[in-house]
Design an enzyme around this catalytic site. Structure first.
Site, PDB file in Angstrom:
ATOM      1  N   ASN A  11     -21.027  14.738  18.795  1.00 29.02           N
ATOM      2  CA  ASN A  11     -19.929  14.084  18.745  1.00 29.02           C
ATOM      3  C   ASN A  11     -18.845  15.059  18.612  1.00 29.02           C
ATOM      4  O   ASN A  11     -18.799  15.723  17.450  1.00 29.02           O
ATOM      5  CB  ASN A  11     -19.763  12.881  17.912  1.00 29.02           C
ATOM      6  CG  ASN A  11     -18.503  12.325  17.886  1.00 29.02           C
ATOM      7  OD1 ASN A  11     -17.856  12.655  18.615  1.00 29.02           O
ATOM      8  ND2 ASN A  11     -18.373  11.276  16.841  1.00 29.02           N
ATOM      9  N   LYS A  13     -15.847  14.713  18.790  1.00 30.41           N
ATOM     10  CA  LYS A  13     -14.533  14.290  18.237  1.00 30.41           C
ATOM     11  C   LYS A  13     -13.366  14.650  18.888  1.00 30.41           C
ATOM     12  O   LYS A  13     -13.168  15.135  19.939  1.00 30.41           O
ATOM     13  CB  LYS A  13     -14.619  14.412  16.653  1.00 30.41           C
ATOM     14  CG  LYS A  13     -15.648  13.997  15.845  1.00 30.41           C
ATOM     15  CD  LYS A  13     -15.703  13.746  14.588  1.00 30.41           C
ATOM     16  CE  LYS A  13     -17.054  13.203  14.031  1.00 30.41           C
ATOM     17  NZ  LYS A  13     -17.257  13.189  12.564  1.00 30.41           N
ATOM     18  N   HIS A  96     -17.812   4.071  15.997  1.00 30.57           N
ATOM     19  CA  HIS A  96     -18.007   5.224  15.057  1.00 30.57           C
ATOM     20  C   HIS A  96     -17.275   4.872  13.798  1.00 30.57           C
ATOM     21  O   HIS A  96     -16.161   4.183  13.979  1.00 30.57           O
ATOM     22  CB  HIS A  96     -17.582   6.351  15.593  1.00 30.57           C
ATOM     23  CG  HIS A  96     -17.712   7.657  14.816  1.00 30.57           C
ATOM     24  ND1 HIS A  96     -16.865   7.973  13.792  1.00 30.57           N
ATOM     25  CD2 HIS A  96     -18.730   8.457  14.863  1.00 30.57           C
ATOM     26  CE1 HIS A  96     -17.428   9.097  13.232  1.00 30.57           C
ATOM     27  NE2 HIS A  96     -18.758   9.217  13.906  1.00 30.57           N
ATOM     28  N   GLU A  98     -14.991   6.285  12.252  1.00 27.77           N
ATOM     29  CA  GLU A  98     -13.776   6.925  12.125  1.00 27.77           C
ATOM     30  C   GLU A  98     -12.849   6.022  13.037  1.00 27.77           C
ATOM     31  O   GLU A  98     -11.906   5.818  12.791  1.00 27.77           O
ATOM     32  CB  GLU A  98     -13.507   8.551  12.837  1.00 27.77           C
ATOM     33  CG  GLU A  98     -14.093   9.342  11.822  1.00 27.77           C
ATOM     34  CD  GLU A  98     -14.589  10.607  12.099  1.00 27.77           C
ATOM     35  OE1 GLU A  98     -14.491  10.820  13.373  1.00 27.77           O
ATOM     36  OE2 GLU A  98     -15.472  11.321  11.550  1.00 27.77           O
ATOM     37  N   GLU A 167     -25.027   6.257  10.227  1.00 29.63           N
ATOM     38  CA  GLU A 167     -24.089   7.202   9.792  1.00 29.63           C
ATOM     39  C   GLU A 167     -23.444   6.892   8.422  1.00 29.63           C
ATOM     40  O   GLU A 167     -22.531   6.125   8.130  1.00 29.63           O
ATOM     41  CB  GLU A 167     -22.751   7.812  10.646  1.00 29.63           C
ATOM     42  CG  GLU A 167     -23.444   8.252  11.954  1.00 29.63           C
ATOM     43  CD  GLU A 167     -22.580   9.126  12.912  1.00 29.63           C
ATOM     44  OE1 GLU A 167     -22.775  10.321  12.794  1.00 29.63           O
ATOM     45  OE2 GLU A 167     -21.395   8.407  13.045  1.00 29.63           O
ATOM     46  N   GLY A 173     -18.812  14.760   7.295  1.00 25.40           N
ATOM     47  CA  GLY A 173     -17.993  16.004   7.243  1.00 25.40           C
ATOM     48  C   GLY A 173     -17.718  16.228   5.804  1.00 25.40           C
ATOM     49  O   GLY A 173     -16.870  16.989   5.412  1.00 25.40           O
ATOM     50  N   SER A 212     -23.271  15.042   8.229  1.00 33.73           N
ATOM     51  CA  SER A 212     -23.448  16.402   7.625  1.00 33.73           C
ATOM     52  C   SER A 212     -24.717  17.002   7.964  1.00 33.73           C
ATOM     53  O   SER A 212     -25.439  17.822   7.319  1.00 33.73           O
ATOM     54  CB  SER A 212     -23.461  16.434   6.065  1.00 33.73           C
ATOM     55  OG  SER A 212     -21.941  15.950   5.890  1.00 33.73           O
TER      56      SER A 212
HETATM   57  P1  13P Z   1     -20.623  15.591  10.819  1.00 33.11           P
HETATM   58  O1  13P Z   1     -21.718  16.029  11.303  1.00 33.11           O
HETATM   59  O2  13P Z   1     -19.420  16.518  11.046  1.00 33.11           O
HETATM   60  O3  13P Z   1     -20.694  15.096   9.392  1.00 33.11           O
HETATM   61  O4  13P Z   1     -20.196  14.363  11.578  1.00 33.11           O
HETATM   62  C1  13P Z   1     -21.217  13.208  11.772  1.00 33.11           C
HETATM   63  C2  13P Z   1     -20.420  12.198  12.541  1.00 33.11           C
HETATM   64  O5  13P Z   1     -19.578  11.585  12.278  1.00 33.11           O
HETATM   65  C3  13P Z   1     -21.148  12.113  13.956  1.00 33.11           C
HETATM   66  O6  13P Z   1     -20.711  11.159  14.898  1.00 33.11           O
END
Ligand code: 13P
Length: 258
Positions: A11, A13, A96, A98, A167, A173, A212
């Site tokens: 992803n 982002k 997601h 976010e 997740e 992150g 992560s």
């Molecule tokens: P990270 O791997 O940067 O922690 O992000 C995970 C994520 O949100 C994938 O959709």
């Protein structure tokens, strides 16, 4: 469908201008045809068509990070599932964290988006679920996940078109991950929950862990029973680390190490 496991998706982002995403796509393509597993990338909308064209024929899945729930209409700034499909992309990430927590998306909205993506003919929907840190500390993880599975995933979806990404919000992150035992018990629970919720064979649904994941911890995380792959954020922007995650999970390329 054991042959498509592991499913390791990147992803990207809100990262990547044209030159970055072209370079990243070229690097991934250079690893050679995939001989085992499924690799996928989810670029920002602005790069979707270019990446889909660049990766055509490579076997790498290309998808969007979201789509609107309506087929078309007066929704300034939004992108429909049909528009995603029109770029050549075949997959979409929905729900997601976010978007759930940053933009207030509800289970019902994620469900409506999923229906719209299915109607538009997208081959693969990656539906994300996960508890916040306070829910985790309150030991509400399984209750939250059950509610999200129930509310966000259309029960009549073809299990082959669904990937569920677990997740934990607090692991995204942050460099923190749940323990091996915690991931194992959540994934085993989800396997049963999906079997109960879906009309089709819910046990066959691929379940990814996300939060992560890096090359360094991938061998442990992807070695856990019921972890069928990973949804990777930050590390997916580094093609070498991303490929390392894929191969740690048992994925392989025709030209390893190239
Ligand atoms: P990270 O791997 O940067 O922690 O992000 C995970 C994520 O949100 C994938 O959709």
């Amino acid at each position: 469908m054991p042959g498509r496991r592991p499913l390791v998706f990147g992803n990207w982002k809100m990262n990547g201008l044209g030159q970055d995403t072209r370079a990243l796509s070229d690097r991934l393509k250079a690893f050679g045809p995939i001989t085992r597993g499924t690799l996928g990338v989810f670029p920002p909308f602005t790069q979707l068509q270019a990446v889909a064209e660049k990766l055509r024929g490579s076997g790498i899945v290309v998808g969007a990070q979201d789509c609107h729930e309506a087929a078309n209409g007066a929704y300034t700034g939004s992108v429909s599932a049909a528009m995603v499909a029109d770029t050549g992309a075949t997959a979409v990430i929905l729900g997601h964290s976010e978007r759930r927590h940053g933009l207030g998306e509800s289970d019902a909205l994620v469900n409506a988006k999923a229906k719209s993506a299915l109607d538009a003919g997208l081959a693969l929907l990656v539906i994300c679920i996960g508890e916040t840190e306070s829910e985790y500390l309150d030991k509400q993880t399984l209750a939250v996940l059950d509610r999200q599975v129930e509310g966000s995933i259309p029960a009549d979806i073809d299990p082959d078109r669904l990937v569920v990404a677990y997740e934990p919000v607090w692991a995204i992150g942050t460099g923190r991950t749940p323990s091996r035992e915690e991931i194992a018990s959540v994934h085993a629970h989800l396997r049963g929950r999906l079997a109960a919720h879906l009309k089709g064979d819910g046990r066959s649904v691929a379940i990814q862990y996300g939060g992560s994941v890096k090359g360094a911890n991938a061998p442990v995380i992807l070695g856990i029973a019921d972890v069928d792959g990973a949804l990777v954020g930050g590390a997916s922007l580094d093609p070498v680390d991303f490929a390392k995650i894929f191969t740690a999970g048992g994925g392989s390329f025709a030209a390893p190490g190239s």
